[in-house]
Write a protein that holds these residues in place. Structure first.
Motif, PDB file in Angstrom:
ATOM      1  N   GLU A  17       0.820  -1.216   0.000  1.00 42.21           N
ATOM      2  CA  GLU A  17       0.000   0.000   0.000  1.00 42.21           C
ATOM      3  C   GLU A  17       0.852   1.263   0.000  1.00 42.21           C
ATOM      4  OE1 GLU A  17      -4.392  -1.027   1.589  1.00 42.21           O
ATOM      5  OE2 GLU A  17      -2.985  -0.407   3.154  1.00 42.21           O
ATOM      6  N   ILE A  18       1.939   1.269   0.754  1.00 36.98           N
ATOM      7  CA  ILE A  18       2.829   2.434   0.746  1.00 36.98           C
ATOM      8  C   ILE A  18       3.476   2.574  -0.632  1.00 36.98           C
ATOM      9  CG2 ILE A  18       5.008   3.363   1.650  1.00 36.98           C
ATOM     10  CD1 ILE A  18       2.668   3.883   3.535  1.00 36.98           C
ATOM     11  N   ILE A  19       3.848   1.476  -1.234  1.00 38.46           N
ATOM     12  CA  ILE A  19       4.425   1.530  -2.580  1.00 38.46           C
ATOM     13  C   ILE A  19       3.408   2.112  -3.561  1.00 38.46           C
ATOM     14  CG2 ILE A  19       5.255   0.124  -4.514  1.00 38.46           C
ATOM     15  CD1 ILE A  19       6.569  -1.692  -2.325  1.00 38.46           C
ATOM     16  N   ALA A  20       2.153   1.692  -3.478  1.00 39.16           N
ATOM     17  CA  ALA A  20       1.104   2.237  -4.355  1.00 39.16           C
ATOM     18  C   ALA A  20       0.908   3.730  -4.099  1.00 39.16           C
ATOM     19  CB  ALA A  20      -0.198   1.476  -4.161  1.00 39.16           C
ATOM     20  N   TYR A  21       0.973   4.146  -2.844  1.00 37.51           N
ATOM     21  CA  TYR A  21       0.862   5.563  -2.491  1.00 37.51           C
ATOM     22  C   TYR A  21       1.995   6.355  -3.145  1.00 37.51           C
ATOM     23  CZ  TYR A  21       0.808   9.771   0.416  1.00 37.51           C
ATOM     24  OH  TYR A  21       0.777  11.072   0.863  1.00 37.51           O
ATOM     25  N   LEU A  22       3.209   5.865  -3.006  1.00 34.24           N
ATOM     26  CA  LEU A  22       4.375   6.537  -3.585  1.00 34.24           C
ATOM     27  C   LEU A  22       4.280   6.600  -5.109  1.00 34.24           C
ATOM     28  CD1 LEU A  22       7.178   5.020  -1.341  1.00 34.24           C
ATOM     29  CD2 LEU A  22       6.269   7.361  -1.260  1.00 34.24           C
ATOM     30  N   GLU A  23       3.771   5.550  -5.702  1.00 32.43           N
ATOM     31  CA  GLU A  23       3.629   5.521  -7.158  1.00 32.43           C
ATOM     32  C   GLU A  23       2.544   6.484  -7.649  1.00 32.43           C
ATOM     33  OE1 GLU A  23       5.164   0.957  -7.986  1.00 32.43           O
ATOM     34  OE2 GLU A  23       3.009   1.321  -7.768  1.00 32.43           O
ATOM     35  N   GLY A  24       1.609   6.850  -6.786  1.00 32.21           N
ATOM     36  CA  GLY A  24       0.496   7.699  -7.202  1.00 32.21           C
ATOM     37  C   GLY A  24       0.570   9.162  -6.814  1.00 32.21           C
ATOM     38  N   ILE A  25       1.372   9.508  -5.808  1.00 36.58           N
ATOM     39  CA  ILE A  25       1.294  10.870  -5.260  1.00 36.58           C
ATOM     40  C   ILE A  25       1.756  11.949  -6.234  1.00 36.58           C
ATOM     41  CG2 ILE A  25       3.503  10.735  -4.054  1.00 36.58           C
ATOM     42  CD1 ILE A  25       2.108  12.495  -1.846  1.00 36.58           C
ATOM     43  N   ASP A  26       2.790  11.693  -7.028  1.00 30.83           N
ATOM     44  CA  ASP A  26       3.290  12.735  -7.932  1.00 30.83           C
ATOM     45  C   ASP A  26       2.197  13.225  -8.883  1.00 30.83           C
ATOM     46  OD1 ASP A  26       6.020  12.907  -7.033  1.00 30.83           O
ATOM     47  OD2 ASP A  26       6.370  10.978  -7.997  1.00 30.83           O
ATOM     48  N   GLN A  76      -7.364  12.189  -2.221  1.00 25.88           N
ATOM     49  CA  GLN A  76      -8.200  11.504  -1.232  1.00 25.88           C
ATOM     50  C   GLN A  76      -8.311  10.009  -1.537  1.00 25.88           C
ATOM     51  OE1 GLN A  76      -9.598  12.723   1.764  1.00 25.88           O
ATOM     52  NE2 GLN A  76      -8.038  14.244   1.264  1.00 25.88           N
ATOM     53  N   ALA A  77      -8.220   9.633  -2.814  1.00 29.49           N
ATOM     54  CA  ALA A  77      -8.297   8.221  -3.188  1.00 29.49           C
ATOM     55  C   ALA A  77      -7.087   7.429  -2.696  1.00 29.49           C
ATOM     56  CB  ALA A  77      -8.430   8.076  -4.701  1.00 29.49           C
ATOM     57  N   ILE A  78      -5.901   8.073  -2.638  1.00 27.62           N
ATOM     58  CA  ILE A  78      -4.705   7.338  -2.197  1.00 27.62           C
ATOM     59  C   ILE A  78      -4.345   7.588  -0.737  1.00 27.62           C
ATOM     60  CG2 ILE A  78      -3.765   7.220  -4.543  1.00 27.62           C
ATOM     61  CD1 ILE A  78      -1.656   9.340  -3.606  1.00 27.62           C
ATOM     62  N   LEU A  79      -4.893   8.619  -0.131  1.00 27.56           N
ATOM     63  CA  LEU A  79      -4.583   8.957   1.259  1.00 27.56           C
ATOM     64  C   LEU A  79      -4.716   7.776   2.216  1.00 27.56           C
ATOM     65  CD1 LEU A  79      -3.903  10.943   3.525  1.00 27.56           C
ATOM     66  CD2 LEU A  79      -6.268  11.737   3.421  1.00 27.56           C
ATOM     67  N   PRO A  80      -5.766   6.958   2.135  1.00 26.44           N
ATOM     68  CA  PRO A  80      -5.875   5.826   3.059  1.00 26.44           C
ATOM     69  C   PRO A  80      -4.713   4.835   2.957  1.00 26.44           C
ATOM     70  CG  PRO A  80      -7.982   6.237   2.005  1.00 26.44           C
ATOM     71  CD  PRO A  80      -6.978   7.091   1.302  1.00 26.44           C
ATOM     72  N   LEU A  81      -4.073   4.764   1.807  1.00 22.61           N
ATOM     73  CA  LEU A  81      -2.926   3.868   1.654  1.00 22.61           C
ATOM     74  C   LEU A  81      -1.800   4.275   2.602  1.00 22.61           C
ATOM     75  CD1 LEU A  81      -2.806   3.658  -2.253  1.00 22.61           C
ATOM     76  CD2 LEU A  81      -3.898   2.042  -0.665  1.00 22.61           C
ATOM     77  N   SER A  86       0.849   4.133   8.536  1.00 22.01           N
ATOM     78  CA  SER A  86       1.795   4.995   9.237  1.00 22.01           C
ATOM     79  C   SER A  86       1.055   5.816  10.290  1.00 22.01           C
ATOM     80  CB  SER A  86       2.509   5.931   8.260  1.00 22.01           C
ATOM     81  OG  SER A  86       1.595   6.830   7.664  1.00 22.01           O
ATOM     82  N   ASP A  87       1.812   6.293  11.248  1.00 20.12           N
ATOM     83  CA  ASP A  87       1.315   7.261  12.220  1.00 20.12           C
ATOM     84  C   ASP A  87       1.963   8.588  11.871  1.00 20.12           C
ATOM     85  OD1 ASP A  87       0.036   5.211  13.738  1.00 20.12           O
ATOM     86  OD2 ASP A  87       1.954   4.760  14.696  1.00 20.12           O
ATOM     87  N   GLY A  88       1.287   9.660  12.149  1.00 25.35           N
ATOM     88  CA  GLY A  88       1.944  10.921  11.882  1.00 25.35           C
ATOM     89  C   GLY A  88       1.058  12.129  11.986  1.00 25.35           C
ATOM     90  N   ASP A  89       1.693  13.244  11.732  1.00 26.49           N
ATOM     91  CA  ASP A  89       1.055  14.547  11.762  1.00 26.49           C
ATOM     92  C   ASP A  89       1.265  15.190  10.396  1.00 26.49           C
ATOM     93  OD1 ASP A  89       0.655  14.437  14.717  1.00 26.49           O
ATOM     94  OD2 ASP A  89       2.842  14.459  14.677  1.00 26.49           O
TER      95      ASP A  89
END
Length: 107
Positions: A17-26, A76-81, A86-89
């Motif tokens: 899921e993190i890999i998919a997030y990284l692949e989509g954020i740009d 918003q579609a990738i944010l849940p990934l 992760s935890d964070g601010d």
């Protein structure tokens, strides 16, 4: 004025899921003029206190662009990934004008 999106992420479960997030954020940032300033822990040197986790910093041309990016259906579609793994601010903060001095905040 430039606005920055800053995330302090901890306990990142680096998986599909993190890999998919990284692949989509740009692609989510491009329509809003977003760009990476910092990404990950890099070569950080803690000078005071303790620090755990990673810092991610994005720049946007202005506050509206940053807010529109965060609220966009694409992001918003990738944010849940990320948020499930992760935890964070996360925050938005405006930059300062050229020539800013520390005493400018006094009033």
């Amino acid at each position: 004025m430039t606005t920055y999106a800053i995330a302090h992420l901890r306990n990142v479960a680096f998986g599909p899921e993190i890999i998919a997030y990284l692949e989509g954020i740009d692609a989510t940032m491009a329509p809003y003029g977003g760009a990476f300033v910092l990404h990950g822990d890099g070569n950080k040197q803690v000078l005071e206190g303790t620090f755990a986790g990673d810092i991610i910093m994005l720049s946007f041309p202005d506050r509206k662009a940053a807010e529109d990016w965060y609220a966009s259906p694409a992001y918003q579609a990738i944010l849940p990934l990320r948020s499930r793994n992760s935890d964070g601010d996360v925050l938005l903060i405006d930059g300062v004008e050229d020539g800013h001095k520390a005493t400018d905040i006094l009033g």
